[in-house]
Motif scaffolding. Structure first.
Motif, PDB file in Angstrom:
ATOM      1  N   THR A  36      -9.564  -8.906  10.864  1.00  0.00           N
ATOM      2  CA  THR A  36      -9.128  -7.639  11.433  1.00  0.00           C
ATOM      3  C   THR A  36      -7.661  -7.428  11.101  1.00  0.00           C
ATOM      4  OG1 THR A  36     -10.717  -7.810  13.232  1.00  0.00           O
ATOM      5  CG2 THR A  36      -8.859  -6.319  13.556  1.00  0.00           C
ATOM      6  N   VAL A  37      -7.370  -6.365  10.383  1.00  0.00           N
ATOM      7  CA  VAL A  37      -5.998  -6.061  10.002  1.00  0.00           C
ATOM      8  C   VAL A  37      -5.277  -5.493  11.220  1.00  0.00           C
ATOM      9  CG1 VAL A  37      -4.528  -4.662   8.505  1.00  0.00           C
ATOM     10  CG2 VAL A  37      -6.643  -5.660   7.597  1.00  0.00           C
ATOM     11  N   ARG A  38      -4.171  -6.112  11.542  1.00  0.00           N
ATOM     12  CA  ARG A  38      -3.359  -5.668  12.688  1.00  0.00           C
ATOM     13  C   ARG A  38      -2.298  -4.692  12.217  1.00  0.00           C
ATOM     14  NH1 ARG A  38      -1.992 -10.523  16.569  1.00  0.00           N
ATOM     15  NH2 ARG A  38      -0.861  -8.779  17.449  1.00  0.00           N
ATOM     16  N   THR A  39      -1.890  -3.802  13.112  1.00  0.00           N
ATOM     17  CA  THR A  39      -0.891  -2.786  12.767  1.00  0.00           C
ATOM     18  C   THR A  39       0.305  -2.786  13.716  1.00  0.00           C
ATOM     19  OG1 THR A  39      -2.087  -1.117  14.051  1.00  0.00           O
ATOM     20  CG2 THR A  39      -2.604  -1.266  11.685  1.00  0.00           C
ATOM     21  N   ASP A  40       0.353  -3.699  14.663  1.00  0.00           N
ATOM     22  CA  ASP A  40       1.491  -3.760  15.577  1.00  0.00           C
ATOM     23  C   ASP A  40       2.671  -4.446  14.888  1.00  0.00           C
ATOM     24  OD1 ASP A  40      -0.252  -5.982  15.650  1.00  0.00           O
ATOM     25  OD2 ASP A  40       0.493  -6.634  17.601  1.00  0.00           O
ATOM     26  N   SER A  41       3.847  -3.909  15.092  1.00  0.00           N
ATOM     27  CA  SER A  41       5.057  -4.419  14.429  1.00  0.00           C
ATOM     28  C   SER A  41       5.849  -5.392  15.289  1.00  0.00           C
ATOM     29  CB  SER A  41       5.972  -3.250  14.038  1.00  0.00           C
ATOM     30  OG  SER A  41       5.330  -2.411  13.128  1.00  0.00           O
ATOM     31  N   GLU A  42       5.728  -5.294  16.601  1.00  0.00           N
ATOM     32  CA  GLU A  42       6.584  -6.077  17.495  1.00  0.00           C
ATOM     33  C   GLU A  42       6.505  -7.576  17.252  1.00  0.00           C
ATOM     34  OE1 GLU A  42       7.776  -8.426  20.815  1.00  0.00           O
ATOM     35  OE2 GLU A  42       5.670  -8.023  20.371  1.00  0.00           O
ATOM     36  N   PRO A  43       5.308  -8.187  17.088  1.00  0.00           N
ATOM     37  CA  PRO A  43       5.284  -9.633  16.824  1.00  0.00           C
ATOM     38  C   PRO A  43       6.000  -9.995  15.525  1.00  0.00           C
ATOM     39  CG  PRO A  43       3.097  -8.859  17.454  1.00  0.00           C
ATOM     40  CD  PRO A  43       3.948  -7.644  17.238  1.00  0.00           C
ATOM     41  N   LEU A  44       5.942  -9.109  14.534  1.00  0.00           N
ATOM     42  CA  LEU A  44       6.624  -9.359  13.258  1.00  0.00           C
ATOM     43  C   LEU A  44       8.137  -9.247  13.430  1.00  0.00           C
ATOM     44  CD1 LEU A  44       4.291  -7.229  10.968  1.00  0.00           C
ATOM     45  CD2 LEU A  44       4.156  -9.692  11.455  1.00  0.00           C
ATOM     46  N   GLU A  45       8.584  -8.248  14.160  1.00  0.00           N
ATOM     47  CA  GLU A  45      10.027  -8.068  14.387  1.00  0.00           C
ATOM     48  C   GLU A  45      10.617  -9.270  15.108  1.00  0.00           C
ATOM     49  OE1 GLU A  45      10.282  -4.350  16.449  1.00  0.00           O
ATOM     50  OE2 GLU A  45       9.927  -3.185  14.628  1.00  0.00           O
ATOM     51  N   ARG A  46       9.860  -9.863  16.047  1.00  0.00           N
ATOM     52  CA  ARG A  46      10.355 -11.056  16.758  1.00  0.00           C
ATOM     53  C   ARG A  46      10.500 -12.234  15.808  1.00  0.00           C
ATOM     54  NH1 ARG A  46       6.092 -10.686  20.823  1.00  0.00           N
ATOM     55  NH2 ARG A  46       5.528 -12.742  20.061  1.00  0.00           N
ATOM     56  N   ARG A  47       9.577 -12.367  14.854  1.00  0.00           N
ATOM     57  CA  ARG A  47       9.600 -13.508  13.942  1.00  0.00           C
ATOM     58  C   ARG A  47      10.487 -13.290  12.729  1.00  0.00           C
ATOM     59  NH1 ARG A  47       5.936 -13.608  17.313  1.00  0.00           N
ATOM     60  NH2 ARG A  47       4.866 -15.502  17.930  1.00  0.00           N
ATOM     61  N   PHE A  48      10.629 -12.057  12.291  1.00  0.00           N
ATOM     62  CA  PHE A  48      11.404 -11.751  11.091  1.00  0.00           C
ATOM     63  C   PHE A  48      12.576 -10.843  11.446  1.00  0.00           C
ATOM     64  CE2 PHE A  48       6.802 -11.616   9.385  1.00  0.00           C
ATOM     65  CZ  PHE A  48       6.705 -12.990   9.355  1.00  0.00           C
ATOM     66  N   ALA A  49      13.394 -11.280  12.384  1.00  0.00           N
ATOM     67  CA  ALA A  49      14.494 -10.462  12.908  1.00  0.00           C
ATOM     68  C   ALA A  49      15.450  -9.996  11.811  1.00  0.00           C
ATOM     69  CB  ALA A  49      15.255 -11.234  13.986  1.00  0.00           C
ATOM     70  N   ALA A  50      15.622 -10.773  10.760  1.00  0.00           N
ATOM     71  CA  ALA A  50      16.541 -10.395   9.677  1.00  0.00           C
ATOM     72  C   ALA A  50      16.091  -9.124   8.957  1.00  0.00           C
ATOM     73  CB  ALA A  50      16.674 -11.537   8.667  1.00  0.00           C
ATOM     74  N   LEU A  51      14.831  -8.725   9.129  1.00  0.00           N
ATOM     75  CA  LEU A  51      14.330  -7.513   8.480  1.00  0.00           C
ATOM     76  C   LEU A  51      14.611  -6.253   9.297  1.00  0.00           C
ATOM     77  CD1 LEU A  51      10.857  -8.819   7.250  1.00  0.00           C
ATOM     78  CD2 LEU A  51      12.963  -8.542   5.904  1.00  0.00           C
ATOM     79  N   GLY A  52      14.971  -6.413  10.563  1.00  0.00           N
ATOM     80  CA  GLY A  52      15.242  -5.252  11.411  1.00  0.00           C
ATOM     81  C   GLY A  52      13.948  -4.605  11.888  1.00  0.00           C
ATOM     82  N   ARG A  53      14.059  -3.314  12.252  1.00  0.00           N
ATOM     83  CA  ARG A  53      12.893  -2.560  12.739  1.00  0.00           C
ATOM     84  C   ARG A  53      11.878  -2.387  11.613  1.00  0.00           C
ATOM     85  NH1 ARG A  53      11.678  -1.659  17.722  1.00  0.00           N
ATOM     86  NH2 ARG A  53      10.946   0.434  17.336  1.00  0.00           N
TER      87      ARG A  53
END
Length: 167
Positions: A36-53
């Motif tokens: 199942t392809v996920r589309t939420d960004s918040e878990p990614l932003e927490r893990r990849f903070a250097a990328l920003g929003r």
């Protein structure tokens, strides 16, 4: 044997810790199906903070190394792989910053469920220095950037939240 946990206790504790990482990437309202392809960004932003929003995310969280019975014989690795869009001009800001240079590098093909989201005509660049900056050396990960669409393609194993994320 000095700590009283024994081999099983240590392995079990590691497996529980990694399962917690996966659970933190998974919303209870979403399927645990790894295709199942996920589309939420918040878990990614927490893990990849250097990328920003991030926006327009399409990603998978996949448990690696489980057997056909679904049991966990030892520590379990979690692969987090997918695409997301940085803020406008975000890739140019990253690639223009002083660090070891970015060079054109094509990523490996994404897992099948992500193929429909693979941008056509992307010109990917990558820097090992930037990979280390995003991961903080705490986990394995590669980050490919496309300036024309401000996209990132990430492929990581056991990504941890950034220390400053508070999670």
């Amino acid at each position: 044997m000095g700590d009283g946990l024994g081999d099983f206790g240590r392995r079990g504790a590691l497996a529980l810790g990694l399962a917690t990482v996966l659970a933190a990437c998974t919303s209870p309202s979403e399927s645990s199906d790894e295709t199942t392809v996920r589309t939420d960004s918040e878990p990614l932003e927490r893990r990849f903070a250097a990328l920003g929003r991030l926006s327009d995310a399409h990603w998978l969280g996949m448990v690696l190394g489980t057997d056909s019975r679904g049991s966990v014989p030892g520590p379990t690795d979690v692969r987090v792989v997918g695409f997301a869009r940085l803020r406008a001009g975000g890739v140019k800001a990253v690639t223009g910053a002083p660090r070891e240079g970015f060079s054109p590098t094509a990523p490996s093909p994404p897992p099948e469920p992500l193929v429909p989201y693979l941008p056509k005509g992307a010109h990917w660049v990558r820097s090992e220095s930037f990979d280390r900056e995003v991961t903080g050396g705490a986990y394995a990960g590669t980050f490919f950037l496309d300036e024309s669409e401000d996209l990132v393609y990430f492929d990581t194993t056991n990504p941890l939240p950034a220390p400053s994320s508070g999670h």
